[in-house]
Design a protein around this motif. Structure first.
Motif, PDB file in Angstrom:
ATOM      1  N   ALA A  57      37.802 118.487 138.489  1.00  0.00           N
ATOM      2  CA  ALA A  57      37.028 117.259 138.270  1.00  0.00           C
ATOM      3  C   ALA A  57      37.510 116.547 137.018  1.00  0.00           C
ATOM      4  CB  ALA A  57      35.548 117.596 138.132  1.00  0.00           C
ATOM      5  N   SER A  58      37.431 115.227 137.030  1.00  0.00           N
ATOM      6  CA  SER A  58      37.804 114.440 135.854  1.00  0.00           C
ATOM      7  C   SER A  58      36.601 114.273 134.934  1.00  0.00           C
ATOM      8  CB  SER A  58      38.301 113.054 136.286  1.00  0.00           C
ATOM      9  OG  SER A  58      38.334 112.175 135.173  1.00  0.00           O
ATOM     10  N   PRO A  59      36.782 114.429 133.609  1.00  0.00           N
ATOM     11  CA  PRO A  59      35.653 114.223 132.698  1.00  0.00           C
ATOM     12  C   PRO A  59      35.169 112.775 132.720  1.00  0.00           C
ATOM     13  CG  PRO A  59      37.697 114.476 131.464  1.00  0.00           C
ATOM     14  CD  PRO A  59      37.999 114.801 132.898  1.00  0.00           C
ATOM     15  N   ALA A  62      32.675 113.078 135.729  1.00  0.00           N
ATOM     16  CA  ALA A  62      31.723 114.189 135.773  1.00  0.00           C
ATOM     17  C   ALA A  62      30.592 114.033 134.764  1.00  0.00           C
ATOM     18  CB  ALA A  62      32.451 115.508 135.529  1.00  0.00           C
ATOM     19  N   ASP A  65      27.885 116.806 133.183  1.00  0.00           N
ATOM     20  CA  ASP A  65      27.981 118.000 134.019  1.00  0.00           C
ATOM     21  C   ASP A  65      29.387 118.593 134.039  1.00  0.00           C
ATOM     22  OD1 ASP A  65      25.295 117.760 134.723  1.00  0.00           O
ATOM     23  OD2 ASP A  65      25.768 116.400 136.377  1.00  0.00           O
ATOM     24  N   TYR A  66      30.292 118.040 133.255  1.00  0.00           N
ATOM     25  CA  TYR A  66      31.664 118.541 133.248  1.00  0.00           C
ATOM     26  C   TYR A  66      31.663 120.004 132.804  1.00  0.00           C
ATOM     27  CZ  TYR A  66      36.744 118.276 132.755  1.00  0.00           C
ATOM     28  OH  TYR A  66      38.096 118.461 132.891  1.00  0.00           O
ATOM     29  N   ARG A  68      32.667 122.526 130.928  1.00  0.00           N
ATOM     30  CA  ARG A  68      33.405 122.969 129.739  1.00  0.00           C
ATOM     31  C   ARG A  68      32.989 124.392 129.366  1.00  0.00           C
ATOM     32  NH1 ARG A  68      31.679 117.698 128.509  1.00  0.00           N
ATOM     33  NH2 ARG A  68      33.400 116.204 128.515  1.00  0.00           N
ATOM     34  N   TRP A 106      39.897 117.379 127.502  1.00  0.00           N
ATOM     35  CA  TRP A 106      38.629 117.957 127.952  1.00  0.00           C
ATOM     36  C   TRP A 106      37.473 116.962 127.805  1.00  0.00           C
ATOM     37  CZ3 TRP A 106      37.068 122.186 130.556  1.00  0.00           C
ATOM     38  CH2 TRP A 106      37.963 123.252 130.711  1.00  0.00           C
ATOM     39  N   HIS A 107      37.738 115.813 127.208  1.00  0.00           N
ATOM     40  CA  HIS A 107      36.682 114.831 126.928  1.00  0.00           C
ATOM     41  C   HIS A 107      37.121 113.442 127.378  1.00  0.00           C
ATOM     42  CE1 HIS A 107      36.058 118.233 124.196  1.00  0.00           C
ATOM     43  NE2 HIS A 107      34.780 118.004 124.429  1.00  0.00           N
TER      44      HIS A 107
END
Length: 198
Positions: A57-59, A62, A65-66, A68, A106-107
């Protein structure tokens, strides 16, 4: 002296053994606290769980709800709460560390419509190749990169006892922090006035 209304996050990007980043990061934090325009926080990526393997999924889509890792919670929270960033980076092979790219990737929304300044160090180029690449990456994430920055060529001979030997370095730092403060005020007001049209 400016009020401490904007939150500044200083990110130490290198996780390499024997790295010089914490020395630079500590000095930058000292300059930022003396500046008076920010509440200052520091995150050292060596203290954060930043896997290189990312979820499918792409941050960007998402949101909160991503998925991490739990060890990234402090970084994610600090990025979200910050009004401005200073990225402290070395130059490895004419670019920046993989740890920094992973932390950025990641962000997504945490960077949006916020200013970023760079403090780099390295050999003859002083980390400028790393900064040029980071400017492209963070612009893609809708961050605003500040024109002026600090660069420390040949840092291994240009620092002593945790401080740069160049007596003008604090003046350069003040210029960068003044610009960052202006952008922080301006972009924060914009974010509060209306949603960013991302």
């Amino acid at each position: 002296m400016a009020k401490n209304t904007n939150k500044l996050l200083i990110i130490v990007g290198s996780v390499r053994e024997g790295r010089f980043g914490p020395v630079v990061g500590s000095w930058v934090a000292e300059q930022a606290r003396a500046h008076g325009g920010f509440e200052v926080d520091v995150v050292d990526l060596a203290d954060v769980d930043v896997p290189l393997s990312l979820p499918a999924a792409s941050p960007k889509h998402a949101g909160d709800d991503y998925p991490r890792p739990a060890g990234m919670a402090r970084l994610t929270s600090a990025l979200a709460e910050a009004d401005a960033f200073v990225v402290v980076t070395p130059e490895y092979n004419h670019s920046y560390p993989a740890s920094l790219k992973a932390a950025i990737d990641w962000h997504f929304t945490q960077w949006t419509a916020k200013p970023v300044a760079f403090v780099s160090y390295g050999g003859a180029a002083g980390g400028r190749h790393a900064v040029l690449h980071l400017e492209n990456v963070l612009t893609e994430l809708h961050a605003v990169t500040v024109r002026d920055g600090l660069s420390f060529p040949n840092y291994f001979t240009a620092w002593r006892d945790g401080r740069p030997l160049d007596e003008a370095a604090p003046l350069y730092a003040k210029t960068v922090l003044d610009q960052l403060s202006w952008w922080s005020d301006t972009l924060r007001a914009g974010r509060e006035a209306a949603p960013y049209p991302g």
